[in-house]
Scaffold this motif. Structure first.
Motif, mmCIF file in Angstrom:
data_model
loop_
_atom_site.group_PDB
_atom_site.id
_atom_site.type_symbol
_atom_site.label_atom_id
_atom_site.label_comp_id
_atom_site.label_asym_id
_atom_site.label_seq_id
_atom_site.Cartn_x
_atom_site.Cartn_y
_atom_site.Cartn_z
ATOM 1 N N MET A 1 1.964 -2.209 6.053
ATOM 2 C CA MET A 1 1.832 -1.546 4.768
ATOM 3 C C MET A 1 0.392 -1.063 4.546
ATOM 4 O O MET A 1 0.184 0.018 4.022
ATOM 5 C CB MET A 1 2.273 -2.506 3.670
ATOM 6 N N ALA A 2 -0.577 -1.867 4.936
ATOM 7 C CA ALA A 2 -1.977 -1.491 4.753
ATOM 8 C C ALA A 2 -2.340 -0.290 5.620
ATOM 9 O O ALA A 2 -3.142 0.553 5.207
ATOM 10 C CB ALA A 2 -2.888 -2.676 5.067
ATOM 11 N N VAL A 3 -1.746 -0.194 6.797
ATOM 12 C CA VAL A 3 -2.033 0.932 7.691
ATOM 13 C C VAL A 3 -1.539 2.237 7.066
ATOM 14 O O VAL A 3 -2.211 3.272 7.144
ATOM 15 C CB VAL A 3 -1.393 0.689 9.077
ATOM 16 N N ILE A 4 -0.384 2.188 6.427
ATOM 17 C CA ILE A 4 0.155 3.370 5.771
ATOM 18 C C ILE A 4 -0.759 3.797 4.617
ATOM 19 O O ILE A 4 -1.047 4.984 4.440
ATOM 20 C CB ILE A 4 1.583 3.101 5.259
ATOM 21 N N LEU A 5 -1.224 2.844 3.843
ATOM 22 C CA LEU A 5 -2.096 3.144 2.717
ATOM 23 C C LEU A 5 -3.423 3.746 3.186
ATOM 24 O O LEU A 5 -3.894 4.745 2.633
ATOM 25 C CB LEU A 5 -2.352 1.875 1.896
ATOM 26 N N VAL A 6 -4.012 3.164 4.224
ATOM 27 C CA VAL A 6 -5.274 3.686 4.752
ATOM 28 C C VAL A 6 -5.064 5.085 5.336
ATOM 29 O O VAL A 6 -5.886 5.987 5.130
ATOM 30 C CB VAL A 6 -5.864 2.723 5.812
ATOM 31 N N GLY A 7 -3.968 5.294 6.041
ATOM 32 C CA GLY A 7 -3.673 6.616 6.600
ATOM 33 C C GLY A 7 -3.481 7.661 5.525
ATOM 34 O O GLY A 7 -3.994 8.786 5.630
ATOM 35 N N ALA A 8 -2.766 7.313 4.468
ATOM 36 C CA ALA A 8 -2.561 8.265 3.370
ATOM 37 C C ALA A 8 -3.879 8.563 2.646
ATOM 38 O O ALA A 8 -4.155 9.709 2.302
ATOM 39 C CB ALA A 8 -1.535 7.712 2.394
ATOM 40 N N LEU A 9 -4.689 7.533 2.429
ATOM 41 C CA LEU A 9 -5.981 7.736 1.764
ATOM 42 C C LEU A 9 -6.912 8.617 2.601
ATOM 43 O O LEU A 9 -7.616 9.475 2.062
ATOM 44 C CB LEU A 9 -6.643 6.403 1.457
ATOM 45 N N LEU A 10 -6.937 8.407 3.900
ATOM 46 C CA LEU A 10 -7.785 9.235 4.771
ATOM 47 C C LEU A 10 -7.312 10.685 4.792
ATOM 48 O O LEU A 10 -8.133 11.608 4.794
ATOM 49 C CB LEU A 10 -7.806 8.670 6.192
ATOM 50 N N THR A 11 -6.006 10.894 4.791
ATOM 51 C CA THR A 11 -5.482 12.251 4.787
ATOM 52 C C THR A 11 -5.850 12.973 3.493
ATOM 53 O O THR A 11 -6.338 14.107 3.512
ATOM 54 C CB THR A 11 -3.957 12.235 4.968
ATOM 55 N N VAL A 12 -5.660 12.321 2.375
ATOM 56 C CA VAL A 12 -6.005 12.927 1.083
ATOM 57 C C VAL A 12 -7.517 13.115 0.964
ATOM 58 O O VAL A 12 -7.987 14.143 0.466
ATOM 59 C CB VAL A 12 -5.444 12.076 -0.078
ATOM 60 N N ALA A 13 -8.291 12.153 1.438
ATOM 61 C CA ALA A 13 -9.750 12.276 1.378
ATOM 62 C C ALA A 13 -10.238 13.445 2.220
ATOM 63 O O ALA A 13 -11.195 14.133 1.835
ATOM 64 C CB ALA A 13 -10.406 10.981 1.841
ATOM 65 N N GLY A 14 -9.612 13.708 3.345
ATOM 66 C CA GLY A 14 -9.985 14.855 4.171
ATOM 67 C C GLY A 14 -9.718 16.174 3.469
ATOM 68 O O GLY A 14 -10.538 17.092 3.517
#
Length: 85
Positions: A1-14
């Motif tokens: 679950m944490a990996v999904i959250l970090v991946g989504a945050l990095l995508t939006v931050a980019g």
């Protein structure tokens, strides 16, 4: 679950980083202030405009957007790694 959250945050931050980088590069409306020693810019319309005619597509270049693209690529890799495993 944490990996999904970090991946989504990095995508939006980019995406946010790349949008902010375009806005930081220059004023979009009323591109050149009137100065007596400067010639008027060649604009598509006679009045203030959103974009001058000769702005070009330099803001889409890889050299200016590589941090945002890197964040998006890492985020997408994290999201894809969860779906594959």
């Amino acid at each position: 679950m944490a990996v999904i959250l970090v991946g989504a945050l990095l995508t939006v931050a980019g995406i946010v980083y790349m949008a902010a980088a375009v806005l930081r590069r220059g004023q979009l409306s009323d591109p050149a202030p009137a100065a007596p020693d400067r010639p008027k810019p060649y604009l598509a319309t006679p009045g203030p405009t959103i974009e001058p005619r000769r702005r070009g597509l330099r803001f889409l270049g890889l050299s200016q957007n590589w941090p945002g693209l890197l964040m998006m690529a890492i985020g997408l890799a994290l999201l894809l790694s969860v779906t594959i495993l």
